[in-house]
Design a protein around this motif. Sequence first.
Motif, PDB file in Angstrom:
ATOM      1  N   ILE A 153     -58.148  26.654 161.024  1.00 30.97           N
ATOM      2  CA  ILE A 153     -57.238  27.603 159.970  1.00 30.97           C
ATOM      3  C   ILE A 153     -56.286  28.183 160.994  1.00 30.97           C
ATOM      4  CG2 ILE A 153     -58.964  29.331 159.759  1.00 30.97           C
ATOM      5  CD1 ILE A 153     -57.804  29.648 156.864  1.00 30.97           C
ATOM      6  N   TYR A 154     -55.025  28.285 160.579  1.00 31.40           N
ATOM      7  CA  TYR A 154     -54.287  29.364 161.434  1.00 31.40           C
ATOM      8  C   TYR A 154     -53.615  30.018 160.053  1.00 31.40           C
ATOM      9  CZ  TYR A 154     -54.251  25.977 164.957  1.00 31.40           C
ATOM     10  OH  TYR A 154     -54.712  25.110 165.958  1.00 31.40           O
ATOM     11  N   PHE A 155     -53.521  31.594 160.234  1.00 30.41           N
ATOM     12  CA  PHE A 155     -53.001  32.301 158.871  1.00 30.41           C
ATOM     13  C   PHE A 155     -52.107  33.501 159.506  1.00 30.41           C
ATOM     14  CE2 PHE A 155     -57.225  33.973 159.812  1.00 30.41           C
ATOM     15  CZ  PHE A 155     -56.911  35.254 159.928  1.00 30.41           C
ATOM     16  N   CYS A 156     -51.395  34.188 158.580  1.00 29.90           N
ATOM     17  CA  CYS A 156     -50.954  35.446 158.783  1.00 29.90           C
ATOM     18  C   CYS A 156     -50.848  36.207 157.376  1.00 29.90           C
ATOM     19  CB  CYS A 156     -49.555  35.287 159.077  1.00 29.90           C
ATOM     20  SG  CYS A 156     -49.561  35.054 160.982  1.00 29.90           S
ATOM     21  N   GLY A 216     -49.132  36.311 152.275  1.00 27.22           N
ATOM     22  CA  GLY A 216     -48.998  35.486 153.457  1.00 27.22           C
ATOM     23  C   GLY A 216     -49.393  33.948 153.464  1.00 27.22           C
ATOM     24  N   PHE A 217     -49.665  33.299 154.574  1.00 27.28           N
ATOM     25  CA  PHE A 217     -49.920  32.059 154.214  1.00 27.28           C
ATOM     26  C   PHE A 217     -51.010  31.613 155.267  1.00 27.28           C
ATOM     27  CE2 PHE A 217     -47.129  32.615 158.025  1.00 27.28           C
ATOM     28  CZ  PHE A 217     -47.439  32.019 158.888  1.00 27.28           C
ATOM     29  N   ALA A 218     -51.641  30.398 154.838  1.00 24.41           N
ATOM     30  CA  ALA A 218     -52.679  29.530 155.866  1.00 24.41           C
ATOM     31  C   ALA A 218     -52.464  28.289 155.958  1.00 24.41           C
ATOM     32  CB  ALA A 218     -54.044  29.787 155.019  1.00 24.41           C
ATOM     33  N   ILE A 219     -52.406  27.698 157.215  1.00 23.61           N
ATOM     34  CA  ILE A 219     -52.170  26.304 157.462  1.00 23.61           C
ATOM     35  C   ILE A 219     -53.689  25.897 157.971  1.00 23.61           C
ATOM     36  CG2 ILE A 219     -51.322  24.831 159.215  1.00 23.61           C
ATOM     37  CD1 ILE A 219     -49.022  27.130 159.787  1.00 23.61           C
ATOM     38  N   TYR A 260     -50.620  12.233 164.750  1.00 25.22           N
ATOM     39  CA  TYR A 260     -50.663  13.448 163.940  1.00 25.22           C
ATOM     40  C   TYR A 260     -50.987  13.248 162.647  1.00 25.22           C
ATOM     41  CZ  TYR A 260     -48.402  17.410 161.849  1.00 25.22           C
ATOM     42  OH  TYR A 260     -48.252  18.696 161.163  1.00 25.22           O
ATOM     43  N   LYS A 261     -51.506  14.513 162.013  1.00 27.14           N
ATOM     44  CA  LYS A 261     -52.183  14.392 160.995  1.00 27.14           C
ATOM     45  C   LYS A 261     -51.605  15.721 160.038  1.00 27.14           C
ATOM     46  CE  LYS A 261     -56.733  12.785 162.187  1.00 27.14           C
ATOM     47  NZ  LYS A 261     -58.238  13.085 162.525  1.00 27.14           N
ATOM     48  N   PRO A 262     -50.876  15.199 158.816  1.00 28.96           N
ATOM     49  CA  PRO A 262     -50.171  16.572 158.254  1.00 28.96           C
ATOM     50  C   PRO A 262     -50.980  17.575 157.838  1.00 28.96           C
ATOM     51  CG  PRO A 262     -49.769  14.217 157.242  1.00 28.96           C
ATOM     52  CD  PRO A 262     -50.809  14.196 158.147  1.00 28.96           C
ATOM     53  N   ILE A 263     -50.405  18.611 158.066  1.00 23.61           N
ATOM     54  CA  ILE A 263     -50.986  19.998 157.746  1.00 23.61           C
ATOM     55  C   ILE A 263     -51.002  20.381 156.292  1.00 23.61           C
ATOM     56  CG2 ILE A 263     -50.502  21.029 159.800  1.00 23.61           C
ATOM     57  CD1 ILE A 263     -48.262  22.519 158.325  1.00 23.61           C
ATOM     58  N   ASP A 264     -52.059  21.104 155.773  1.00 25.11           N
ATOM     59  CA  ASP A 264     -51.917  21.554 154.353  1.00 25.11           C
ATOM     60  C   ASP A 264     -51.585  23.139 154.387  1.00 25.11           C
ATOM     61  OD1 ASP A 264     -53.198  19.482 153.460  1.00 25.11           O
ATOM     62  OD2 ASP A 264     -55.296  20.142 153.920  1.00 25.11           O
ATOM     63  N   LEU A 265     -50.628  23.588 153.688  1.00 27.48           N
ATOM     64  CA  LEU A 265     -50.176  24.817 153.552  1.00 27.48           C
ATOM     65  C   LEU A 265     -50.650  25.741 152.188  1.00 27.48           C
ATOM     66  CD1 LEU A 265     -48.203  27.154 154.540  1.00 27.48           C
ATOM     67  CD2 LEU A 265     -46.361  25.946 153.665  1.00 27.48           C
ATOM     68  N   TYR A 266     -51.095  26.589 152.353  1.00 29.89           N
ATOM     69  CA  TYR A 266     -51.282  27.612 151.226  1.00 29.89           C
ATOM     70  C   TYR A 266     -50.392  29.130 151.236  1.00 29.89           C
ATOM     71  CZ  TYR A 266     -55.173  24.395 150.463  1.00 29.89           C
ATOM     72  OH  TYR A 266     -55.934  23.327 150.383  1.00 29.89           O
ATOM     73  N   ASP A 322     -40.264  33.316 163.743  1.00 26.92           N
ATOM     74  CA  ASP A 322     -40.636  32.299 164.665  1.00 26.92           C
ATOM     75  C   ASP A 322     -41.758  31.429 163.853  1.00 26.92           C
ATOM     76  OD1 ASP A 322     -38.893  33.011 166.673  1.00 26.92           O
ATOM     77  OD2 ASP A 322     -40.169  34.694 167.310  1.00 26.92           O
ATOM     78  N   GLY A 323     -42.405  32.026 162.844  1.00 26.91           N
ATOM     79  CA  GLY A 323     -43.759  31.470 162.165  1.00 26.91           C
ATOM     80  C   GLY A 323     -44.751  31.511 163.231  1.00 26.91           C
ATOM     81  N   TYR A 324     -45.912  31.089 162.703  1.00 26.99           N
ATOM     82  CA  TYR A 324     -47.375  31.222 163.743  1.00 26.99           C
ATOM     83  C   TYR A 324     -48.084  29.814 163.293  1.00 26.99           C
ATOM     84  CZ  TYR A 324     -51.813  32.873 164.903  1.00 26.99           C
ATOM     85  OH  TYR A 324     -52.986  33.068 165.475  1.00 26.99           O
ATOM     86  N   GLY A 325     -48.305  29.254 164.601  1.00 21.13           N
ATOM     87  CA  GLY A 325     -49.132  28.204 164.587  1.00 21.13           C
ATOM     88  C   GLY A 325     -49.225  27.592 165.910  1.00 21.13           C
TER      89      GLY A 325
END
Length: 218
Positions: free
Chosen positions: A174-177, A149-152, A134-140, A96-99
């Motif tokens: 920041i949203y992350f897992c 994992g990742f951070a949005i 809407y403003k595009p997200i940055d993904l790491y 499901d992802g996370y955000g």
Amino acid sequence: MKKLYFLFLFCCASANSTITPEILLPAGSNQKQFQINTIGENSPIQYIQQNSSCNDAKYKNFYVPAEGTNSVDELSPGKIPFAQWFCLYATDIYEDGYGPGLAEGVSYSKTKSLWIKKKNKKTDISPAYLNTPYKPIDLYNISSPNSKGFAIISRNILISDRELSKNSPVKKIIYFCMIRDTEALCGVGSLVHNINGQEIDFTPYALKSLESMEIGIH
């Protein structure tokens, strides 16, 4: 079968910590100046658990030097950029992802072995975001000593997001897992804080903290 695949993939996370795309601490910062923070049931930050496997996670909380001084006392525990922690099941994050339900989300690509952006269906977007620009997200993509994992990074701010920061306006979130074996340590926080009249963007500090994350360390 999916659970077994991901368990095999991440059980031996590389000890080589990386952030992709690469990010560095700002000029004047010292990577050797940090405090070790521990996440657990007694953590001062709100901590919600589906399971207890994430307990005793540790990360480096890097100091922000005061402008024009050599002080490292400006980053108090109340200024860390994380506001909430969640210990979730890894399989749920893969599925499901996370955000927060933005126009974009993230999904795991088995072929690339990376988290990638995806466009969400309109039905998957939270109603509060449908009528706002809407403003595009940055993904790491992040690898730490024993997790991946990742951070949005999002600049899409709602009135309800104000609770993430009591003392500074919420401008970036920041949203992350971070995932280790079958558990996922996820979280959210506000990235811009006012310190002694200076507006500080904690994005590089937060990402470096996640790069140092160790989950399940006793």
